[in-house]
Structures are given as structure tokens and as C-alpha cells.
Design an enzyme around this catalytic site. Structure first.
Site, PDB file in Angstrom:
ATOM      1  N   SER A  27     -11.173   2.822   4.239  1.00  0.00           N
ATOM      2  CA  SER A  27     -10.273   3.982   4.197  1.00  0.00           C
ATOM      3  C   SER A  27      -9.965   4.367   2.761  1.00  0.00           C
ATOM      4  CB  SER A  27      -8.965   3.660   4.930  1.00  0.00           C
ATOM      5  OG  SER A  27      -9.213   3.357   6.273  1.00  0.00           O
ATOM      6  N   LYS A  80       0.816  -1.219   0.000  1.00  0.00           N
ATOM      7  CA  LYS A  80       0.000   0.000   0.000  1.00  0.00           C
ATOM      8  C   LYS A  80       0.847   1.266   0.000  1.00  0.00           C
ATOM      9  CE  LYS A  80      -4.094  -1.887   2.316  1.00  0.00           C
ATOM     10  NZ  LYS A  80      -4.954  -1.846   3.506  1.00  0.00           N
TER      11      LYS A  80
HETATM   12  O1  PNS Z   1      -5.297  -2.656   7.140  1.00  0.00           O
HETATM   13  P1  PNS Z   1      -4.382  -3.659   6.516  1.00  0.00           P
HETATM   14  O2  PNS Z   1      -3.640  -3.051   5.354  1.00  0.00           O
HETATM   15  O3  PNS Z   1      -5.061  -4.936   6.168  1.00  0.00           O
HETATM   16  O4  PNS Z   1      -3.280  -3.981   7.626  1.00  0.00           O
HETATM   17  C1  PNS Z   1      -2.387  -4.989   7.366  1.00  0.00           C
HETATM   18  C2  PNS Z   1      -1.291  -5.046   8.417  1.00  0.00           C
HETATM   19  C3  PNS Z   1      -0.460  -3.786   8.449  1.00  0.00           C
HETATM   20  C4  PNS Z   1      -1.873  -5.271   9.774  1.00  0.00           C
HETATM   21  C5  PNS Z   1      -0.494  -6.235   7.930  1.00  0.00           C
HETATM   22  O5  PNS Z   1       0.081  -5.951   6.673  1.00  0.00           O
HETATM   23  C6  PNS Z   1       0.585  -6.640   8.900  1.00  0.00           C
HETATM   24  O6  PNS Z   1       0.292  -7.285   9.868  1.00  0.00           O
HETATM   25  N1  PNS Z   1       1.828  -6.279   8.598  1.00  0.00           N
HETATM   26  C7  PNS Z   1       2.937  -6.648   9.421  1.00  0.00           C
HETATM   27  C8  PNS Z   1       3.820  -7.705   8.711  1.00  0.00           C
HETATM   28  C9  PNS Z   1       3.213  -9.076   8.811  1.00  0.00           C
HETATM   29  O7  PNS Z   1       3.118  -9.666   9.859  1.00  0.00           O
HETATM   30  N2  PNS Z   1       2.764  -9.575   7.650  1.00  0.00           N
HETATM   31  C10 PNS Z   1       2.134 -10.859   7.568  1.00  0.00           C
HETATM   32  C11 PNS Z   1       0.649 -10.751   7.904  1.00  0.00           C
HETATM   33  S1  PNS Z   1      -0.072 -12.304   7.626  1.00  0.00           S
END
Ligand code: PNS
Length: 164
Positions: free
Chosen positions: A132, A46
Site C-alpha cells: 500500500s 503510521k
Molecule cells: O497493516 P499493518 O499496519 O501491519 O496492520 C497492523 C495492525 C493494525 C493489524 C496492528 O497494528 C494491530 O493489530 N493493531 C492493533 C493493536 C495491537 O494489537 N497491537 C499489537 C500487535 S502485536
């Protein structure tokens, strides 16, 4: 929930910016679990309108009235963040079927990585369709988004749009 071992839940997301739909899920999680940590993360797929610090500040102001809710940045893996915060469960909102398709593999991966479980809360009908990305899209074309976000977020969006 027992007083000896409070159950801490994590509500993770990008929150770019936080909406009343997010806040609804956070509030409902805070009524179920002893403590809620809102994790503000960076999704590498993103492009963000608000910086991490701005997103944290907007969440902080949105949760100001919720005594058992705090916010922190996710630096690295969500499962590591949860372990660091002592969170035993991840809570996310489900608005429609495509959210489930998005959330299921992440929930399964996070459980496989660490054993942490994900609880999916259905979005309230009132906020069901808010995202959002849709708010950013309509706001960038001059629409008034005040009925979808807190007054602080609406003001922050206005400032951001004026800077463009
Ligand atoms: O609102 P979003 O974009 O769905 O949030 C996603 C978010 C930031 C929570 C996710 O990308 C995340 O947890 N990122 C940290 C890295 C990670 O653990 N990635 C694997 C998730 S399965």
C-alpha cells in the site's frame, strides 16, 4: 472443517488502501477457513491516507463477492478483537524476508497474550511486490495504479489525489 464449530480466521491490517495482494491472501484464507473476518486496524506508527471508515468501505467493496468474508474495525488490541469475533487464528501474507522479521515478533506477542496462533501465507508471485505504501507513493506522483487494486480503490485513490 466441521459444521458444528466453524473455524474463524482474522486477516488484520491497515489496508491503506486494500490491494490485490491483500485480496489474494483474504481469498486464499477464505478457501481454507470457514469464515474470515478482515480486521481493519490503526497502527500507531503510521499516517494514513484514507480514514478508518474509508478503509473499511474499500475493503467491504473488495470482498463483496466472497460469501464467507466480513470486515470490521479493530478497536484496541488485535487479540481482543479476535476473541470478540470468535477468531481462532490470525492469517497474514508474507511477501519477502523483511515481512517475516516484522510479523514474527507480533505473532509471538499475540500468542503470548492470548494463545492465538498466526498462519503466514506466502504471497502469490503475481502480487508479490505490491505494498500500500508503494502504491500511495507512486499514485501521489501521478502513476496509474489500476493494475494493483480494484476499480473502486483506483477511483478512491484518484479522488484523494485530486483533493491534495
Ligand atoms: O497493516 P499493518 O499496519 O501491519 O496492520 C497492523 C495492525 C493494525 C493489524 C496492528 O497494528 C494491530 O493489530 N493493531 C492493533 C493493536 C495491537 O494489537 N497491537 C499489537 C500487535 S502485536
Amino acid at each position: 472443517m466441521s459444521a458444528e464449530s466453524p473455524v474463524i480466521a482474522c486477516c488484520p491490517g491497515s489496508f491503506d488502501p486494500v490491494t490485490l495482494g491483500h485480496l489474494d491472501v483474504i481469498e486464499r484464507a477464505s478457501a481454507i477457513f470457514d469464515q474470515v473476518i478482515v480486521g481493519v486496524g490503526r497502527n500507531t506508527t503510521k499516517n494514513y491516507l484514507f480514514s478508518l471508515d474509508e478503509r473499511l468501505d474499500l475493503v467491504r467493496s473488495a470482498i463483496a463477492g466472497l460469501a464467507n468474508v466480513a470486515v470490521a474495525p479493530i478497536d484496541g488490541l488485535l487479540v481482543d478483537f479476535c476473541a470478540h469475533q470468535g477468531a481462532k487464528v490470525i492469517v497474514k501474507g508474507l511477501r519477502f524476508a523483511s515481512d517475516f522479521d516484522y510479523e514474527l515478533p507480533m505473532a509471538q506477542l499475540n500468542t503470548a497474550l492470548s494463545g492465538i496462533e498466526t498462519v503466514l501465507l506466502p504471497g502469490s508471485r503475481l502480487y508479490g511486490a505490491i505494498s500500500s505504501s508503494m502504491l500511495r507513493e507512486v499514485a501521489s506522483n501521478g502513476a496509474d495504479v489500476t493494475s494493483f487494486v480494484t476499480p473502486a480503490v483506483a477511483a478512491a485513490i484518484r479522488v484523494k489525489m485530486e483533493q491534495r
